[in-house]
Design a protein around this motif. Structure first.
Motif, PDB file in Angstrom:
ATOM      1  N   GLY A   4     134.181  78.325  -5.638  1.00 14.09           N
ATOM      2  CA  GLY A   4     134.746  77.592  -4.507  1.00 14.09           C
ATOM      3  C   GLY A   4     133.774  76.619  -3.854  1.00 14.09           C
ATOM      4  N   TRP A   5     132.532  76.605  -4.327  1.00 12.24           N
ATOM      5  CA  TRP A   5     131.572  75.640  -3.779  1.00 12.24           C
ATOM      6  C   TRP A   5     131.483  74.394  -4.655  1.00 12.24           C
ATOM      7  CZ3 TRP A   5     126.695  78.146  -1.139  1.00 12.24           C
ATOM      8  CH2 TRP A   5     127.143  79.035  -0.144  1.00 12.24           C
ATOM      9  N   ARG A   6     132.029  74.475  -5.854  1.00 13.39           N
ATOM     10  CA  ARG A   6     132.179  73.315  -6.731  1.00 13.39           C
ATOM     11  C   ARG A   6     130.837  72.628  -7.034  1.00 13.39           C
ATOM     12  NH1 ARG A   6     134.755  74.644  -9.062  1.00 13.39           N
ATOM     13  NH2 ARG A   6     135.574  72.779 -10.060  1.00 13.39           N
ATOM     14  N   ILE A   7     129.890  73.362  -7.556  1.00 11.72           N
ATOM     15  CA  ILE A   7     128.587  72.784  -7.884  1.00 11.72           C
ATOM     16  C   ILE A   7     128.425  72.725  -9.402  1.00 11.72           C
ATOM     17  CG2 ILE A   7     126.078  73.042  -7.686  1.00 11.72           C
ATOM     18  CD1 ILE A   7     126.596  74.572  -5.029  1.00 11.72           C
ATOM     19  N   GLY A   8     128.522  71.523  -9.965  1.00 14.47           N
ATOM     20  CA  GLY A   8     128.345  71.348 -11.400  1.00 14.47           C
ATOM     21  C   GLY A   8     127.269  70.317 -11.674  1.00 14.47           C
ATOM     22  N   PHE A   9     126.655  70.390 -12.847  1.00 15.95           N
ATOM     23  CA  PHE A   9     125.713  69.343 -13.241  1.00 15.95           C
ATOM     24  C   PHE A   9     125.696  69.196 -14.744  1.00 15.95           C
ATOM     25  CE2 PHE A   9     121.992  72.123 -14.311  1.00 15.95           C
ATOM     26  CZ  PHE A   9     122.376  73.301 -13.686  1.00 15.95           C
ATOM     27  N   ALA A  10     125.211  68.046 -15.173  1.00 18.34           N
ATOM     28  CA  ALA A  10     125.153  67.747 -16.599  1.00 18.34           C
ATOM     29  C   ALA A  10     123.811  67.125 -16.927  1.00 18.34           C
ATOM     30  CB  ALA A  10     126.284  66.805 -17.015  1.00 18.34           C
ATOM     31  N   ARG A  11     123.433  67.249 -18.201  1.00 15.65           N
ATOM     32  CA  ARG A  11     122.191  66.665 -18.706  1.00 15.65           C
ATOM     33  C   ARG A  11     122.550  65.759 -19.880  1.00 15.65           C
ATOM     34  NH1 ARG A  11     118.892  66.972 -23.094  1.00 15.65           N
ATOM     35  NH2 ARG A  11     116.627  67.037 -22.747  1.00 15.65           N
ATOM     36  N   VAL A  12     122.018  64.550 -19.869  1.00 15.96           N
ATOM     37  CA  VAL A  12     122.166  63.645 -21.015  1.00 15.96           C
ATOM     38  C   VAL A  12     120.791  63.499 -21.670  1.00 15.96           C
ATOM     39  CG1 VAL A  12     124.030  62.371 -19.880  1.00 15.96           C
ATOM     40  CG2 VAL A  12     121.676  61.531 -19.723  1.00 15.96           C
ATOM     41  N   PRO A  13     120.762  63.144 -22.959  1.00 10.72           N
ATOM     42  CA  PRO A  13     119.445  62.962 -23.594  1.00 10.72           C
ATOM     43  C   PRO A  13     118.733  61.736 -23.049  1.00 10.72           C
ATOM     44  CG  PRO A  13     121.218  62.414 -25.132  1.00 10.72           C
ATOM     45  CD  PRO A  13     121.864  63.001 -23.924  1.00 10.72           C
ATOM     46  N   SER A  14     117.397  61.780 -23.158  1.00 14.37           N
ATOM     47  CA  SER A  14     116.569  60.669 -22.686  1.00 14.37           C
ATOM     48  C   SER A  14     116.381  59.659 -23.816  1.00 14.37           C
ATOM     49  CB  SER A  14     115.216  61.228 -22.242  1.00 14.37           C
ATOM     50  OG  SER A  14     114.355  60.172 -21.892  1.00 14.37           O
ATOM     51  N   ASN A  15     117.431  58.910 -24.084  1.00 19.85           N
ATOM     52  CA  ASN A  15     117.352  57.837 -25.074  1.00 19.85           C
ATOM     53  C   ASN A  15     118.385  56.783 -24.701  1.00 19.85           C
ATOM     54  OD1 ASN A  15     119.850  58.872 -25.894  1.00 19.85           O
ATOM     55  ND2 ASN A  15     118.954  60.106 -27.545  1.00 19.85           N
ATOM     56  N   GLU A  16     118.433  55.728 -25.490  1.00 18.46           N
ATOM     57  CA  GLU A  16     119.310  54.605 -25.142  1.00 18.46           C
ATOM     58  C   GLU A  16     120.771  55.061 -25.050  1.00 18.46           C
ATOM     59  OE1 GLU A  16     119.992  50.242 -27.034  1.00 18.46           O
ATOM     60  OE2 GLU A  16     118.036  51.169 -27.406  1.00 18.46           O
ATOM     61  N   TRP A  17     121.141  55.895 -26.010  1.00 14.02           N
ATOM     62  CA  TRP A  17     122.517  56.400 -26.038  1.00 14.02           C
ATOM     63  C   TRP A  17     122.813  57.224 -24.781  1.00 14.02           C
ATOM     64  CZ3 TRP A  17     124.563  61.427 -26.314  1.00 14.02           C
ATOM     65  CH2 TRP A  17     125.917  61.519 -26.649  1.00 14.02           C
ATOM     66  N   GLY A  18     121.895  58.130 -24.442  1.00 13.61           N
ATOM     67  CA  GLY A  18     122.084  58.970 -23.258  1.00 13.61           C
ATOM     68  C   GLY A  18     122.149  58.140 -21.977  1.00 13.61           C
ATOM     69  N   ASP A  19     121.275  57.130 -21.899  1.00 12.65           N
ATOM     70  CA  ASP A  19     121.288  56.258 -20.718  1.00 12.65           C
ATOM     71  C   ASP A  19     122.648  55.584 -20.552  1.00 12.65           C
ATOM     72  OD1 ASP A  19     118.641  56.913 -20.443  1.00 12.65           O
ATOM     73  OD2 ASP A  19     117.871  54.989 -21.163  1.00 12.65           O
ATOM     74  N   ALA A  20     123.183  55.099 -21.672  1.00 15.02           N
ATOM     75  CA  ALA A  20     124.466  54.386 -21.601  1.00 15.02           C
ATOM     76  C   ALA A  20     125.590  55.341 -21.220  1.00 15.02           C
ATOM     77  CB  ALA A  20     124.760  53.707 -22.939  1.00 15.02           C
ATOM     78  N   VAL A  21     125.588  56.523 -21.802  1.00  8.18           N
ATOM     79  CA  VAL A  21     126.625  57.501 -21.458  1.00  8.18           C
ATOM     80  C   VAL A  21     126.516  57.871 -19.977  1.00  8.18           C
ATOM     81  CG1 VAL A  21     127.452  59.860 -21.845  1.00  8.18           C
ATOM     82  CG2 VAL A  21     126.773  58.442 -23.795  1.00  8.18           C
ATOM     83  N   LEU A  22     125.295  58.074 -19.505  1.00 14.40           N
ATOM     84  CA  LEU A  22     125.110  58.430 -18.101  1.00 14.40           C
ATOM     85  C   LEU A  22     125.622  57.314 -17.188  1.00 14.40           C
ATOM     86  CD1 LEU A  22     124.122  60.374 -15.947  1.00 14.40           C
ATOM     87  CD2 LEU A  22     121.841  59.349 -16.129  1.00 14.40           C
ATOM     88  N   GLN A  23     125.293  56.071 -17.520  1.00 14.65           N
ATOM     89  CA  GLN A  23     125.777  54.960 -16.689  1.00 14.65           C
ATOM     90  C   GLN A  23     127.297  54.952 -16.627  1.00 14.65           C
ATOM     91  OE1 GLN A  23     124.159  53.103 -14.522  1.00 14.65           O
ATOM     92  NE2 GLN A  23     122.462  54.391 -15.151  1.00 14.65           N
ATOM     93  N   ASP A  24     127.929  55.243 -17.754  1.00 13.78           N
ATOM     94  CA  ASP A  24     129.385  55.233 -17.756  1.00 13.78           C
ATOM     95  C   ASP A  24     129.942  56.427 -16.968  1.00 13.78           C
ATOM     96  OD1 ASP A  24     131.701  53.973 -18.348  1.00 13.78           O
ATOM     97  OD2 ASP A  24     131.695  54.403 -20.482  1.00 13.78           O
ATOM     98  N   MET A  25     129.291  57.566 -17.098  1.00 13.22           N
ATOM     99  CA  MET A  25     129.720  58.736 -16.307  1.00 13.22           C
ATOM    100  C   MET A  25     129.539  58.463 -14.814  1.00 13.22           C
ATOM    101  SD  MET A  25     128.264  61.894 -18.671  1.00 13.22           S
ATOM    102  CE  MET A  25     128.832  63.225 -17.601  1.00 13.22           C
ATOM    103  N   ILE A  26     128.459  57.782 -14.457  1.00 15.64           N
ATOM    104  CA  ILE A  26     128.236  57.418 -13.046  1.00 15.64           C
ATOM    105  C   ILE A  26     129.357  56.499 -12.568  1.00 15.64           C
ATOM    106  CG2 ILE A  26     126.736  56.125 -11.480  1.00 15.64           C
ATOM    107  CD1 ILE A  26     124.336  57.135 -13.145  1.00 15.64           C
ATOM    108  N   GLY A  27     129.720  55.556 -13.425  1.00 22.03           N
ATOM    109  CA  GLY A  27     130.809  54.647 -13.064  1.00 22.03           C
ATOM    110  C   GLY A  27     132.088  55.413 -12.761  1.00 22.03           C
TER     111      GLY A  27
END
Lengths: 415, 415
Positions: B232-255
């Protein structure tokens, strides 16, 4: 690819510059920069034991409180018509996803509506705002926009109204909202009425709502982020009409909510239940906050008018939307031909952070920007409380200094 | 139309029956039914002053803590690879939306993956789980499933693994995860590794992770809902890899995050920062909770085995996934031919709430159900604390009584 929301992005960019020691005037972000009053902090403190998932729509207690809140505003509402979520943004997403048809937006309008539609693969029909106020399509243009969209094979189905408005800081008139609802009814549109700023009308009057004119087809979204400066607590709620259509829309919104975010955090639901019962302390805090918003937004508006920009007077919230069209020749000589260039020169040369009109879907070549005034209240809790309590907040050194910074920047820009 | 998540829906249905005075054995919902320990409550209490929006990804403090948490699990991680959200469900939605290609799911798998794909208009390729464990496509079937999907014009792009698993309560083997990653690499798939139950492995061992075998293409999602019973506190997190692909996926997830829910509530980020730094009290509480989950899940498993059902032994979390195939003839004589009918008869005739296997995408005719065991710990805080502290929780009257209720129901069902 979904772009990082422009409003959240500039906030992060300016925070970084500040962290690096730069003195930036932060007029870029619509955060009601005020501290948490103790009676609200206490509501959260006393709810820390609530860790169950609970219902997607929110607790009975919170839904009852929200229903009462609407009833006191002249809109008969039962708890079953309410859904809570982590922010009204999430509910706007769910409503846009749940309702059939293309999305009709005012141009300019808040950055996230069009982005949500894009994420959902839903076409957008943009209709310019009237000269007198933002947040709504010009009623004189709506009908022809619907017919043109249909002629192009489109299927306009949802009319989104923002009353009061972000970015313009204005409140659409009752007559305009009525006329838009008449057209919505004629063409079988659903209305989403984003009323997140409704408790921040400077005059203290109530803002017009589509739910007064087309209740049977209107979904109202709102929350506590603006009136109580609780943006970081993510408390939003929505009301659907009590009819077959509303029931079906709510079921679909629940479906989406249940698959994307589950529910508003349980302790935040307890906060909502308390705040929406409207104890005197809440009412007084909102009144005092609104007075501060009005004072500072008008003072900032004056600075833009003083250098020859046009600007609608702010009527609610903490935004203005100046237009440098009258001084375009001067700005063009300095290489400023678009709203993006305007925002860039203000940030890079003058350390003044604003958002370009283009971020709100406005014509890129129009020299307009959204100026948020609520982060002028101070950077510490102490300063913010002092702003809230001041007889004349414009005399406080941090607010006076910010206005001075802005004045110098604008005078140089148009010189 | 997006249907109300089956897991959340049965929870609400059972809550309503209970509110109406009915005595229902609630085995339908994956809520870790344990109270909030005071050291966690205190972390939230001390964060009530945080009301700013902050960064979409979460505070530096929370991201640093999450990065350290991954580092201590052998996965070198920097704060910039972390994103927080109101629940890992929201991050799964963002990841599935951000990644190109169709979604490959285990059958059965958690209810929301397929629903999120449907909401995003993304095709799903279902691959049966192996006999030995759930949460993963059978490695022997994955490659042919990819080739068949391609032959049909599909474009499988994302492999979703749930390790440990919901609904089966099992933990895929290191060898199976390695083999799946090998195939994912061969076909250029991205991997989403849902590790929300990773801290609840009964043996105390660490669960296999795709990030150990295909780190460069793996997104890990997790949160505090299960290990610390903070759903009920709704605390989630995710980890992406530290590479170009991970950066791009993270940017899109942020969007996507910025346009749908903005951020995790700021006070909850402070809780995450504290908990993920893993003070001893947190470790001990998780260990004690996991021991309780193991004891009760195994006891419930025994009841199903005793009446002739098949069932994989639970290895993590608080689920089992019994199969009544060995007693199908008996059940069919009573009109039970599908998992939906199985769940219906258990609820209506025996007041035992479980979820049909069909809700998890399993074959409708298979007589399987997901049985969640964590709401047996009690209905009051006091009972739940007693369960957590008991030497032998199975002797506590409310747990013993529930097992008795279940035993009588199952014996009658198969008689």
């Amino acid at each position: 690819m979904t772009m990082h929301s422009a409003t959240l992005a500039i906030n992060e960019a300016i925070q970084k510059r500040r962290a690096a020691g730069e003195e930036v005037l932060h007029l870029g972000f619509g955060e009601a920069g005020l501290p948490v009053p103790d009676f609200i902090a206490e509501a959260l403190r006393s709810a820390v034991g609530r860790n169950g998932y609970g219902a997607v729509v929110g607790s009975e207690e919170a839904r009852e409180a929200a229903a009462g809140w609407f009833c006191r505003r002249g809109l008969a509402t039962e708890a079953g018509q309410i859904i809570f979520a982590p922010g009204s943004k999430a509910l706007l997403f769910a409503a846009i996803a749940a309702l059939p048809g293309d999305l009709i937006l005012a141009r300019p309008s808040w950055v996230s509506y069009a982005a949500q539609a894009a994420l959902l693969g839903k076409p957008v029909v943009e209709v310019p705002i009237p000269a007198r106020s933002g947040g709504i399509p010009d009623p004189a243009l709506l009908e022809s926009a619907i017919l043109e969209a249909r002629a192009r094979g489109g299927n306009p189905g949802i009319l989104l109204l923002t009353v009061p408005d972000n970015p313009t800081g204005t409140v659409a008139s009752e007559g305009d909202v009525r006329e838009l609802c008449r057209i919505a009814e004629k063409y079988g549109l659903a209305v989403i009425s984003d009323e997140i700023y409704a408790q921040t009308v400077h005059s203290g009057a109530s803002a017009p709502s589509a739910s007064a004119h087309l209740e049977s087809r209107t979904i109202v979204t709102t929350g506590l982020s603006k009136s109580l400066a609780l943006g970081g607590w993510r408390i939003g709620f929505a009301r659907v009409p009590s009819n077959e259509w509303g029931d079906a829309v709510l079921q679909d919104m629940i479906g989406i909510a249940s698959e994307v975010w589950s529910s508003l955090a349980a302790p935040m639901q307890a906060v909502a239940a308390h705040v929406l019962s409207e104890p005197d302390a809440v009412r007084e805090h909102i009144q005092r906050s609104t007075r501060l918003h009005a004072t500072v937004a008008n003072a900032v508006c004056d600075e833009f008018l003083a250098v020859g920009a046009q600007c609608r007077r702010p009527e609610a919230g903490f935004y203005i939307y100046p237009d440098f069209e009258p001084v375009r020749a001067t700005l063009e000589r300095k290489g400023v031909r678009t709203s993006e260039e305007l925002a860039a020169v203000l940030l890079d040369r003058y350390a003044v952070g604003v958002l370009p009109g283009a971020a709100f879907g406005d014509d890129a070549s129009a020299l307009r920007a959204r100026v948020a005034t609520s982060l002028l209240y101070g950077t510490s809790e102490q300063e913010r409380w002092a702003s809230l309590r001041a007889e004349d907040p414009l005399q406080l050194p941090w607010i006076a200094g910010s206005l001075e910074h802005l004045r110098a920047a604008l005078q140089d820009l148009v010189s």
